[in-house]
Design a protein around this motif. Sequence first.
Motif, PDB file in Angstrom:
ATOM      1  N   LYS A   1      38.731  42.341  38.115  1.00  8.03           N
ATOM      2  CA  LYS A   1      37.810  43.236  38.818  1.00  8.03           C
ATOM      3  C   LYS A   1      38.251  43.410  40.275  1.00  8.03           C
ATOM      4  O   LYS A   1      38.815  42.477  40.874  1.00  8.03           O
ATOM      5  N   PRO A   2      38.000  44.590  40.868  1.00  2.00           N
ATOM      6  CA  PRO A   2      38.403  44.838  42.263  1.00  2.00           C
ATOM      7  C   PRO A   2      37.891  43.778  43.236  1.00  2.00           C
ATOM      8  O   PRO A   2      38.617  43.382  44.151  1.00  2.00           O
ATOM      9  N   GLU A   3      36.642  43.322  43.032  1.00  2.00           N
ATOM     10  CA  GLU A   3      36.108  42.326  43.965  1.00  2.00           C
ATOM     11  C   GLU A   3      36.826  40.988  43.844  1.00  2.00           C
ATOM     12  O   GLU A   3      36.957  40.244  44.825  1.00  2.00           O
ATOM     13  N   TYR A   4      37.311  40.691  42.645  1.00  2.00           N
ATOM     14  CA  TYR A   4      38.086  39.459  42.457  1.00  2.00           C
ATOM     15  C   TYR A   4      39.458  39.590  43.138  1.00  2.00           C
ATOM     16  O   TYR A   4      39.938  38.643  43.763  1.00  2.00           O
ATOM     17  N   ILE A   5      40.068  40.760  42.996  1.00  2.00           N
ATOM     18  CA  ILE A   5      41.376  40.995  43.616  1.00  2.00           C
ATOM     19  C   ILE A   5      41.264  40.870  45.129  1.00  2.00           C
ATOM     20  O   ILE A   5      42.118  40.248  45.789  1.00  2.00           O
ATOM     21  N   GLU A   6      40.214  41.443  45.694  1.00  2.00           N
ATOM     22  CA  GLU A   6      40.006  41.360  47.140  1.00  2.00           C
ATOM     23  C   GLU A   6      39.835  39.905  47.588  1.00  2.00           C
ATOM     24  O   GLU A   6      40.395  39.484  48.608  1.00  2.00           O
ATOM     25  N   ALA A   7      39.080  39.139  46.808  1.00  2.00           N
ATOM     26  CA  ALA A   7      38.871  37.729  47.143  1.00  2.00           C
ATOM     27  C   ALA A   7      40.174  36.939  47.057  1.00  2.00           C
ATOM     28  O   ALA A   7      40.452  36.074  47.897  1.00  2.00           O
ATOM     29  N   LEU A   8      40.986  37.229  46.055  1.00  2.00           N
ATOM     30  CA  LEU A   8      42.255  36.530  45.882  1.00  2.00           C
ATOM     31  C   LEU A   8      43.208  36.848  47.028  1.00  2.00           C
ATOM     32  O   LEU A   8      43.932  35.962  47.513  1.00  2.00           O
ATOM     33  N   GLN A   9      43.217  38.093  47.472  1.00  2.00           N
ATOM     34  CA  GLN A   9      44.034  38.465  48.628  1.00  2.00           C
ATOM     35  C   GLN A   9      43.578  37.717  49.876  1.00  2.00           C
ATOM     36  O   GLN A   9      44.400  37.186  50.639  1.00  2.00           O
ATOM     37  N   GLY A  10      42.283  37.689  50.082  1.00  3.40           N
ATOM     38  CA  GLY A  10      41.744  37.013  51.261  1.00  3.40           C
ATOM     39  C   GLY A  10      42.048  35.532  51.250  1.00  3.40           C
ATOM     40  O   GLY A  10      42.432  34.952  52.273  1.00  3.40           O
ATOM     41  N   TYR A  11      41.897  34.917  50.076  1.00  2.00           N
ATOM     42  CA  TYR A  11      42.226  33.497  49.932  1.00  2.00           C
ATOM     43  C   TYR A  11      43.709  33.278  50.225  1.00  2.00           C
ATOM     44  O   TYR A  11      44.077  32.343  50.949  1.00  2.00           O
ATOM     45  N   SER A  33      45.934  35.697  37.871  1.00  2.00           N
ATOM     46  CA  SER A  33      45.818  36.475  36.632  1.00  2.00           C
ATOM     47  C   SER A  33      44.772  35.900  35.681  1.00  2.00           C
ATOM     48  O   SER A  33      44.335  36.594  34.752  1.00  2.00           O
ATOM     49  N   GLN A  34      44.357  34.664  35.919  1.00  2.00           N
ATOM     50  CA  GLN A  34      43.327  34.049  35.077  1.00  2.00           C
ATOM     51  C   GLN A  34      41.977  34.747  35.218  1.00  2.00           C
ATOM     52  O   GLN A  34      41.086  34.575  34.370  1.00  2.00           O
ATOM     53  N   TYR A  35      41.804  35.535  36.262  1.00  2.00           N
ATOM     54  CA  TYR A  35      40.539  36.241  36.478  1.00  2.00           C
ATOM     55  C   TYR A  35      40.526  37.615  35.804  1.00  2.00           C
ATOM     56  O   TYR A  35      39.530  38.336  35.873  1.00  2.00           O
ATOM     57  N   GLY A  36      41.644  37.984  35.166  1.00  2.00           N
ATOM     58  CA  GLY A  36      41.713  39.264  34.486  1.00  2.00           C
ATOM     59  C   GLY A  36      41.496  39.149  32.989  1.00  2.00           C
ATOM     60  O   GLY A  36      41.338  38.048  32.449  1.00  2.00           O
ATOM     61  N   THR A  37      41.492  40.278  32.328  1.00  2.00           N
ATOM     62  CA  THR A  37      41.275  40.302  30.876  1.00  2.00           C
ATOM     63  C   THR A  37      42.543  39.980  30.096  1.00  2.00           C
ATOM     64  O   THR A  37      42.469  39.675  28.905  1.00  2.00           O
ATOM     65  N   GLU A  38      43.720  40.054  30.779  1.00  2.00           N
ATOM     66  CA  GLU A  38      44.996  39.736  30.127  1.00  2.00           C
ATOM     67  C   GLU A  38      45.799  38.772  30.988  1.00  2.00           C
ATOM     68  O   GLU A  38      46.820  39.134  31.569  1.00  2.00           O
ATOM     69  N   PRO A  39      45.363  37.527  31.108  1.00  2.00           N
ATOM     70  CA  PRO A  39      46.070  36.574  31.967  1.00  2.00           C
ATOM     71  C   PRO A  39      47.492  36.306  31.491  1.00  2.00           C
ATOM     72  O   PRO A  39      47.754  36.230  30.295  1.00  2.00           O
ATOM     73  N   MET A  40      48.384  36.212  32.459  1.00  2.00           N
ATOM     74  CA  MET A  40      49.787  35.834  32.221  1.00  2.00           C
ATOM     75  C   MET A  40      50.499  36.717  31.203  1.00  2.00           C
ATOM     76  O   MET A  40      51.360  36.247  30.464  1.00  2.00           O
ATOM     77  N   ASN A  41      50.122  38.005  31.166  1.00  2.00           N
ATOM     78  CA  ASN A  41      50.865  38.932  30.305  1.00  2.00           C
ATOM     79  C   ASN A  41      52.232  39.210  30.927  1.00  2.00           C
ATOM     80  O   ASN A  41      52.549  38.739  32.012  1.00  2.00           O
ATOM     81  N   GLU A  42      53.051  40.000  30.241  1.00  2.00           N
ATOM     82  CA  GLU A  42      54.426  40.211  30.687  1.00  2.00           C
ATOM     83  C   GLU A  42      54.496  40.879  32.058  1.00  2.00           C
ATOM     84  O   GLU A  42      55.393  40.602  32.860  1.00  2.00           O
ATOM     85  N   ARG A  43      53.538  41.745  32.362  1.00  2.00           N
ATOM     86  CA  ARG A  43      53.513  42.401  33.670  1.00  2.00           C
ATOM     87  C   ARG A  43      53.218  41.381  34.770  1.00  2.00           C
ATOM     88  O   ARG A  43      53.780  41.463  35.871  1.00  2.00           O
TER      89      ARG A  43
END
Length: 339
Positions: A205-215, A73-83
């Motif tokens: 970002k979608p490319e970050y999500i894809e990278a996180l899944q792959g990792y 979540s640190q790669y998003g605009t709202e890290p560690m929000n309630e969701r």
Amino acid sequence: MSNGADGSQPKVAANVDLGDVSLNQAVADGMQRVETLLMQELSKGEAFVSEKVLHLTKAGGKRFRPMFALLASQYGTEPMNERVIKAAAIVEMIHLATLYHDDVMDEADKRRGVPSANARWDNSVAILAGDILLAHTSRIMSELGVETVAHFAETFGDLVTGQMRETIGAGEGDAVEHYMNVIREKTGVLIASAGYLGGVHSGAKPEYIEALQGYGNAIGMVFQIVDDFIDIFSDTAQSGKTPGTDLREGVFTLPVLYALQEDTPVGEELRGILTGPIHDDATVEHVLALLARSQGRQKALDDVTAYLNEAERHLEALPECATTDALRNLARFTVARVG
């Protein structure tokens, strides 16, 4: 944070040094919120139900999956929000549910240092405890939206497929390929889900999500192979585990499977011995000595290196920051456990 089964504080992944003071604090705070949510949600319902559901939760565990969701979540605009906190909690709850069910199938006596639910109560109670965990998880997923529900439908399908694949066995197929498919489906996909959900619910970002899944998928493969490696080649004083536990149960992991495929005197002798569980210490010691002479150790290490390199490639798609450094170090630390 909830107390462990013996009254002590459970050890969670937030205790890991991530290499950055502010990141350590942020993750520790987030893990506290996840732990609080877990206890609140799993305490709902009848007391005779919640007692069983909280049994393994209170026993602690590494909590790597929710920690990875928080880091993602640190790669998003709202890290560690309630969701994100809810997403991290449901990943751990799914993992807990699989542990209850696995212990029944494996006839396990212990889990996380305490009696397994099936040993403390019985198989029916353990299965139902896993089922109610899935009910709690479904309720929270519905709060996160259809996308999360759909994602976990696919993820849980993979988890069940992996368990069924393992139960049925390789048959006439390639044993190593079968093993890789099982650990990808049973371990890799849920860690990958943690990365996906942490990214999605923080607005990454979608490319970050894809990278996180792959990792996550790659590091899940590393974790499992290393754990299996330690069971055979580690020193008890160092690992806290008795070498050869899997052999005693008739479970042949990657180094063993490679050794069994060898066209060598060692491979031939192992094929004559390893036809099922081993019940005497002398035979276990002899098999461990044979495995140390085999090519299985090096071939398994080569696979660990390959998956570590895959994890590193996925990290290259992420921005260089304290979180990326932490993920890189976590992967290397895992590999360092083999000694």
